[in-house]
Design an enzyme around this catalytic site. Structure first.
Site, PDB file in Angstrom:
ATOM      1  N   SER A 121       0.638  -1.208   0.047  1.00  0.00           N
ATOM      2  CA  SER A 121      -0.002   0.096  -0.012  1.00  0.00           C
ATOM      3  C   SER A 121       0.817   1.271   0.251  1.00  0.00           C
ATOM      4  O   SER A 121       1.400   1.283  -0.780  1.00  0.00           O
ATOM      5  CB  SER A 121      -0.893   0.017   1.138  1.00  0.00           C
ATOM      6  N   HIS A 122       0.639   2.008   0.974  1.00  0.00           N
ATOM      7  CA  HIS A 122       1.471   3.167   0.950  1.00  0.00           C
ATOM      8  C   HIS A 122       2.968   3.330   1.582  1.00  0.00           C
ATOM      9  O   HIS A 122       3.601   4.232   1.529  1.00  0.00           O
ATOM     10  CB  HIS A 122       0.577   4.391   2.024  1.00  0.00           C
ATOM     11  N   ASP A 285      -3.032   6.754  -3.123  1.00  0.00           N
ATOM     12  CA  ASP A 285      -1.581   5.815  -2.583  1.00  0.00           C
ATOM     13  C   ASP A 285      -1.112   4.681  -3.512  1.00  0.00           C
ATOM     14  O   ASP A 285      -1.472   4.528  -4.675  1.00  0.00           O
ATOM     15  CB  ASP A 285      -1.960   5.445  -1.261  1.00  0.00           C
ATOM     16  N   ASP A 287      -1.445   1.402  -3.820  1.00  0.00           N
ATOM     17  CA  ASP A 287      -2.277   0.473  -4.892  1.00  0.00           C
ATOM     18  C   ASP A 287      -3.604   1.077  -4.933  1.00  0.00           C
ATOM     19  O   ASP A 287      -4.357   0.395  -5.372  1.00  0.00           O
ATOM     20  CB  ASP A 287      -2.466  -0.693  -3.686  1.00  0.00           C
ATOM     21  N   ASP A 289      -5.985   2.582  -3.320  1.00  0.00           N
ATOM     22  CA  ASP A 289      -7.309   2.392  -2.217  1.00  0.00           C
ATOM     23  C   ASP A 289      -7.383   3.751  -1.385  1.00  0.00           C
ATOM     24  O   ASP A 289      -8.597   4.008  -0.962  1.00  0.00           O
ATOM     25  CB  ASP A 289      -7.303   1.304  -1.641  1.00  0.00           C
ATOM     26  N   ARG A 290      -6.458   4.409  -1.486  1.00  0.00           N
ATOM     27  CA  ARG A 290      -6.658   5.888  -0.526  1.00  0.00           C
ATOM     28  C   ARG A 290      -6.566   7.045  -1.510  1.00  0.00           C
ATOM     29  O   ARG A 290      -6.217   6.966  -2.590  1.00  0.00           O
ATOM     30  CB  ARG A 290      -5.229   6.114   0.515  1.00  0.00           C
ATOM     31  N   LYS A 385     -11.665  -0.048  -0.312  1.00  0.00           N
ATOM     32  CA  LYS A 385     -11.699   1.271  -0.396  1.00  0.00           C
ATOM     33  C   LYS A 385     -11.171   1.731  -1.817  1.00  0.00           C
ATOM     34  O   LYS A 385     -10.358   0.917  -2.325  1.00  0.00           O
ATOM     35  CB  LYS A 385     -10.944   2.207   0.668  1.00  0.00           C
TER      36      LYS A 385
END
Ligand code: VG1
Ligand code: CO
Length: 550
Positions: A121-122, A285, A287, A289-290, A385
């Site tokens: 992710s982030h 982010d 991946d 999702d943010r 998300k």
């Protein structure tokens, strides 16, 4: 029978393969140890085999990642293992690329059994940074805790994993390859996701917005949303070329933290604060999702963003015209959306941190919108998300109201009041000391009740636990809450996504029905200072200055 040359490779358990808030995240080099990835993947397959009707013979697995270092190698390993474990087919995003919400969309639209998302992710990427893997179930969402615990149990007793010999699949071209009985299909990474967005949003209306004077900047942070944003914003909606910054996914994200907040998305933040800034700024982010939402010289907190989307969804977005069934937010997320829910006459659910807790509520039709304070917003269109979705929500609201980002938020504050809110992170703490600190506070929570904290008084102090209203599953120790008499809150928890040391998250919220006019530093200052003292951060860790404030 599986053709080809299936091999059962002997292996030994690795310690520490318990999935955290969102899958297993470790240093990339940890994942690159022989057998490490294989053990986890085999443990997933073993743990979910009983959920498949006739073994994996008639099931499809989806694989994709955010393009970080080791994404391709891991994808090839997983393809061979999935074939050896008897999957009927494996769907892989082209180049091994699928954003997290796109994996969810592909699983749902193509009725797959589940999917493996390769991402931390982030967290930064690279051989000396982080890698991660997460399993998503048939509904397209992250495996719930019962499943992740089963996976973890498997990792502790695993003796063999299955693979087969086959040369690497060409991931660059869409098409089908046979591996024994398994069909490996390289799919267009953008197609399913774009189709879902076209179902929800009025692309005509958004095209008209860009055909006028409206301008935006989208920072893909050299991560997975680059191709999605270019396709949807620039190609489909006609935003000018150059609207998408850092649109090429890079294995090391250009050496940056692909974390869309005011600290890490500084290039975008600077552009939005300069003279001649565009109307709207957004970022996603690693991946995808943010999301970060910015107006001209104006930051929208994730809690406010969720509340504003809830407020406007049915009027501004065709996909929600029928209204919202309910909303949900993670416990530390600001309570702004609760007030909107109340005015809409719908329920707001409070869950532990992590998207896996929203799945059962959405599957049961109890909620349509969900959000977390950590720049995550989404809806029941997928079970993750979804960063670009949030951007399209905001574009729709901007188009429908004709107002600026700042006006929309200020209108919201005037109508509902404002949750002054901050998350203060202390990263890189000594893990043992941090765990000890939380343990001591947990043991002494009841002593705090009735005592002053900053400019308020603690009315209740507890450790958040949650019973899922749909399946009755229980989750404990999800964050220490100090609930003040005036409705303010302080929440304390340790991160479950880090890969080294501990990160303490301090969430502070105070509601004022003042139209949003106060200075956030003044509103939250007394509580901020009181918490630092209560935790004796300076004495314990040598610092009481947060590394990131969002
Ligand atoms: C963090 C966030 C949480 C989010 C999780 C995964 O977890 O606080 O809200 O769901 O990251 O997000 P933690 O345990 O570090 O606080 V993502 O975009 O990194 O998959
Ligand atoms: Co993410």
């Amino acid at each position: 029978m599986i053709e080809g040359n299936v091999q059962a490779v002997s292996t030994k358990p690795f310690e520490g393969q318990r999935p955290g808030t969102s899958g297993l995240r470790k240093r990339t080099r940890v994942f690159m140890q022989p057998g490490y990835l294989e053990n986890f993947v085999q443990s997933v397959f073993n743990a979910v085999l009983t959920d498949a009707a006739e073994g994996f013979r008639s099931e499809t697995l989806v694989v994709g990642g955010d393009g970080r270092f080791y994404n391709r190698e891991a994808t090839q390993t997983i393809i061979r293992m999935a074939a050896a474990n008897g999957f009927r087919s494996v769907l892989v995003g082209r180049g091994g690329i699928l954003s997290t919400p796109a994996v969810s969309a592909v699983i749902r639209r193509r009725k797959a059994f589940g999917g493996l998302v390769l991402s931390a992710s982030h967290n930064p990427g690279g051989i000396d940074e982080d890698f991660g893997i997460k399993y998503n179930i048939r509904n397209g969402g992250p495996a719930p805790e019962a499943v992740t615990e089963r996976i973890y149990a498997e990792t502790q007793t695993l003796k063999t994993y299955l693979t087969l010999e086959h040369k690497n699949i060409d991931l660059e071209t869409t098409g089908t390859t046979r591996l024994g009985n398994c069909e490996v299909v390289v799919i267009d990474s953008l197609e399913d996701y774009t189709a879902v967005m076209e179902e929800l949003f009025d692309f005509e209306k958004l095209r008209a917005l860009f055909a006028g004077n409206f301008r935006m900047l989208f920072d893909a942070m050299s991560a997975v949303t680059g191709p999605y944003a270019r396709h949807i914003l620039e190609e489909k909606l006609g935003a000018p070329r150059g609207t998408v910054l850092n649109g090429e996914p890079l294995p090391d994200f250009g050496g940056h933290h692909p974390d869309p907040n005011l600290v890490h998305a500084y290039e975008l933040v600077m552009a939005m604060c300069s003279g001649g800034a565009p109307d709207f700024g957004a970022a996603c982010d690693g991946d995808g999702d943010r999301n970060l939402i910015l107006g001209r010289d104006f930051f929208v907190t994730p809690g406010d963003s969720l509340a504003v989307i809830a407020e406007h969804a049915s009027a501004a977005i065709p996909g929600y015209r029928a209204g919202l069934a309910g909303v949900a937010r993670s416990m530390p997320t600001s309570m702004a959306v609760d007030r909107v829910a109340e005015s809409l006459g719908i329920r707001s659910y409070e869950t532990p941190t992590g998207w896996k807790f929203f799945g059962s509520l959405m599957d049961a039709g109890l909620v349509t919108l969900c959000g977390e304070e950590s720049f995550g917003t989404g809806s029941s269109h997928v079970r993750e998300k979804d960063g670009l979705w949030a951007v399209l929500c905001w574009l729709s609201i901007l188009a429908a109201t004709g107002k600026s980002v700042e006006e929309i938020v200020r209108d919201h504050w005037r109508r509902f009041g404002r949750s002054y809110y901050q998350r203060q992170d202390y990263e890189g703490l000594d893990a043992a000391k941090a765990t000890e600190m939380i343990g001591i506070l947990r043991a002494n929570l009841s002593l705090l009740e009735g005592s002053p904290l900053g400019d308020g008084v603690v009315a209740r102090a507890d450790d958040f636990s949650y019973t899922d209203p749909v399946d009755g599953s229980e989750t404990t120790q999800q964050g220490l809450r100090l609930l003040l008499a005036d409705g303010s809150r302080v929440v304390l928890r340790l991160s479950g996504t880090g890969t080294s040391g501990a990160t303490l998250r301090v969430y502070i919220e105070r509601f004022l029905n003042d139209g949003g006019a106060s200075d956030i530093g003044e509103v939250l200052g007394p509580l901020t200072r009181a918490v630092r003292e209560l935790l004796a951060l300076r004495e314990r860790f040598g610092t009481d200055v947060p590394t990131v404030i969002t």
